[in-house]
Design an enzyme around this catalytic site. Structure first.
Site, mmCIF file in Angstrom:
data_model
loop_
_atom_site.group_PDB
_atom_site.id
_atom_site.type_symbol
_atom_site.label_atom_id
_atom_site.label_comp_id
_atom_site.label_asym_id
_atom_site.label_seq_id
_atom_site.Cartn_x
_atom_site.Cartn_y
_atom_site.Cartn_z
ATOM 1 N N TYR A 119 0.834 -1.202 0.000
ATOM 2 C CA TYR A 119 0.000 0.000 0.000
ATOM 3 C C TYR A 119 0.866 1.249 0.000
ATOM 4 C CZ TYR A 119 -3.435 3.379 1.882
ATOM 5 O OH TYR A 119 -4.241 4.468 2.085
ATOM 6 N N LYS B 277 1.050 4.160 -2.847
ATOM 7 C CA LYS B 277 0.652 5.531 -2.534
ATOM 8 C C LYS B 277 1.804 6.510 -2.776
ATOM 9 C CE LYS B 277 -3.556 4.517 -1.541
ATOM 10 N NZ LYS B 277 -4.670 4.921 -2.418
#
Length: 265
Positions: A154, A158
């Site tokens: 993640y 991001k």
């Protein structure tokens, strides 16, 4: 290059709940016609029904170009144009990096990063042709700061989204298309539904940013788009961390454990 949300047409992915739903409501309150999309078609229809104005729902899996094409065609068929595209879908794989398998990495990258790439391929030609519009990418403070080692796929996606958004802003703004990078910290949503857990969970470590409600994030975003702002933080304290990181990366990393000790789960 501000965006007039009144009578604009917005496509929001992942709008069946959480930040996407709140953003759809905030846009609609400003007179925007919203195309509500979600992997869960029922949730998308429910949110479209809540908006109380011109809105339409569509199922959309951002790992499928054909789904995004269908959403684009629906928006054009129903409203005649697209002015705003919000890329909001995100999933997590959580655990020690050595325990997260390759297929989990591939899934997170396919959804969080390549989902935006597919959206760009489908929608940017429209915005560039009309010489106006706005793109919103939902990243995270975990894409600005190095604390997300317990959710590394993640965090990596991001960080990639922040870089992608910055470069897109340089490319698109001279062509009349704005870009906003939304970097939420703690937000009360149902994102836990999108988390896969691996190995023994570690206690969280990082800045103790305040948790805010999704509705306030939606309002922040709608105002930010109207003002053509690039970086939107739900926790202003993140700006201080970002300045410290930029001033001296080595010092920031070496001091991180003492500045931000592990917290009980």
């Amino acid at each position: 290059m501000s965006v007039d949300l009144h009578d604009a047409v917005a496509v929001v992915t992942g709008a069946g709940s959480g930040i996407g739903r709140a953003a759809a409501h905030a846009f609609a309150r400003r007179g925007t016609r919203v195309v509500v999309t979600d992997l869960d078609a029922e949730r998308a229809r429910a949110v479209a029904g809540e908006l109380g104005g011109p809105a339409v729902a569509a199922p959309c899996d951002v790992t499928r170009v054909e789904d995004l094409v269908a959403v684009r065609d629906l928006a054009l068929g129903r409203f005649g144009r697209v002015d705003l595209v919000m890329n909001n879908v995100g999933i997590l794989a959580v655990g020690p990096v050595e325990d997260i398998p390759l297929d989990a990495w591939q899934r997170v990258i396919d959804v969080n990063l390549l989902g935006v790439v597919r959206s760009n391929l489908v929608f940017l030609p429209l915005l560039l042709e009309q010489g106006s519009g706005h793109v919103v990418n939902t990243a995270s403070t975990a894409g600005l700061l190095p604390y997300g080692f317990d959710r590394l796929p993640y965090t990596a996606t991001k960080h990639a989204l922040v870089g992608l958004s910055e470069a897109l802003a340089l490319y698109l703004r001279p062509r009349g298309v704005g870009v906003t990078c939304l970097c939420p910290a703690g937000v009360a949503t149902n994102i836990v539904e999108q988390i896969a857990f691996y190995g023994e969970p570690a206690p969280p470590q990082g800045p103790a940013f305040p948790v805010v409600d999704a509705e306030s994030v939606g309002e922040l975003l709608a105002d930010g788009v109207s003002e053509d702002r690039f970086l939107l933080l739900t926790a202003p304290e993140a700006a201080d961390e970002l300045r410290a990181l930029g001033a001296d990366v080595d010092l920031y990393l070496s001091q991180f454990p003492s500045r931000h000790p592990s917290r009980p789960t």
